[in-house]
Design a protein around this motif. Structure first.
Motif, short mmCIF file in Angstrom:
data_model
loop_
_atom_site.label_atom_id
_atom_site.label_comp_id
_atom_site.label_asym_id
_atom_site.label_seq_id
_atom_site.Cartn_x
_atom_site.Cartn_y
_atom_site.Cartn_z
N THR A 67 23.55 -23.16 -47.52
CA THR A 67 23.56 -24.70 -48.24
C THR A 67 24.43 -25.04 -48.85
OG1 THR A 67 22.40 -24.27 -50.10
CG2 THR A 67 21.16 -25.35 -48.24
N LYS A 68 25.19 -24.60 -49.72
CA LYS A 68 26.51 -24.42 -50.39
C LYS A 68 27.81 -24.21 -49.43
CE LYS A 68 25.89 -21.74 -54.62
NZ LYS A 68 25.62 -20.67 -55.22
N MET A 109 27.02 -25.57 -46.00
CA MET A 109 27.52 -27.30 -45.57
C MET A 109 27.15 -28.32 -46.43
SD MET A 109 23.36 -25.84 -42.84
CE MET A 109 23.25 -27.56 -42.40
N LEU A 110 27.42 -28.30 -47.37
CA LEU A 110 28.13 -29.39 -48.66
C LEU A 110 29.09 -29.02 -48.54
CD1 LEU A 110 25.15 -28.48 -51.47
CD2 LEU A 110 25.56 -30.48 -50.32
N LYS A 111 30.08 -28.02 -48.54
CA LYS A 111 31.32 -27.94 -48.46
C LYS A 111 32.05 -28.17 -47.03
CE LYS A 111 35.39 -24.83 -50.20
NZ LYS A 111 35.10 -23.36 -49.76
N LYS A 112 31.30 -28.21 -45.96
CA LYS A 112 31.51 -28.84 -44.86
C LYS A 112 30.95 -30.55 -44.26
CE LYS A 112 31.19 -24.25 -42.32
NZ LYS A 112 31.16 -23.67 -41.21
N LYS A 113 30.45 -31.01 -45.90
CA LYS A 113 29.79 -31.64 -45.73
C LYS A 113 28.80 -32.76 -44.55
CE LYS A 113 33.80 -34.47 -48.28
NZ LYS A 113 33.41 -33.56 -49.35
N TYR A 114 28.16 -31.45 -44.54
CA TYR A 114 27.01 -31.42 -43.21
C TYR A 114 25.38 -31.94 -44.19
CZ TYR A 114 29.88 -27.96 -40.42
OH TYR A 114 30.29 -27.76 -39.76
N ILE A 115 25.51 -31.62 -45.10
CA ILE A 115 24.50 -31.88 -45.84
C ILE A 115 25.03 -32.72 -47.52
CG2 ILE A 115 22.88 -30.91 -44.97
CD1 ILE A 115 23.05 -29.43 -47.00
#
Length: 155
Positions: free
Chosen positions: A70-71, A73-79
């Motif tokens: 999730t970290k 994915m947060l960085k990639k701005k998916y979530i």
């Protein structure tokens, strides 16, 4: 080979063939996203207030692995993450516009796969579905009991 072995081998064979067949189209349509990212996006898109614990249990991954995922994915701005006003301790996730795009592509692919396979399921009766689902539930409960008996944890 007895009938039980045939059933178990049949499950494996069908699962593996379907996964292999679906994988080709999934990888093409979702190039640039890992399978774990797509599964995480799918979970978040289908559940209310998803958190690390719920995702770990559902995806058979450790909470540590989900936190790491999730970290990224947060960085990639998916979530995006959020907290509820009444619970500042727990962190929940929701899809961004990019995550929604991936979720929708993934859902569309599943609909295509369902359409591809519909002729196989067309003659199946409600009673046959019920019997099959009963068997799967019993077997799933048995496997969960064995996991507990051996002191294993999924997350």
């Amino acid at each position: 080979m007895n009938k039980r072995e045939e059933v178990l081998e049949g499950f494996s064979e069908v699962f593996n063939k379907r996964a292999w067949l679906d994988k080709v189209k999934m990888e093409t349509a979702l190039a640039g996203y890992t399978a774990s990212e797509v599964h995480c996006i799918e979970f978040i898109g289908k559940h209310q207030d998803p958190n690390v614990t719920k995702m770990a249990e559902s995806m058979y991954m450790t909470r540590g692995a989900i936190s790491k995922l999730t970290k990224k994915m947060l960085k990639k701005k998916y979530i995006e993450s959020y907290q509820k006003a009444d619970n500042k301790k727990e962190i929940y996730f929701k899809l961004t516009e990019e995550g929604e795009k991936v979720f929708n592509i993934h859902e569309q692919l599943h609909k295509e796969f369902e359409e591809r396979d519909k002729d196989v399921f067309a003659p199946v009766t409600e009673e046959q579905y019920d019997a099959f689902l009963t068997f799967l539930e019993r077997y799933n409960q048995h496997l969960e009991a064995e996991i507990k008996k051996q002191g294993l944890t999924i997350n």
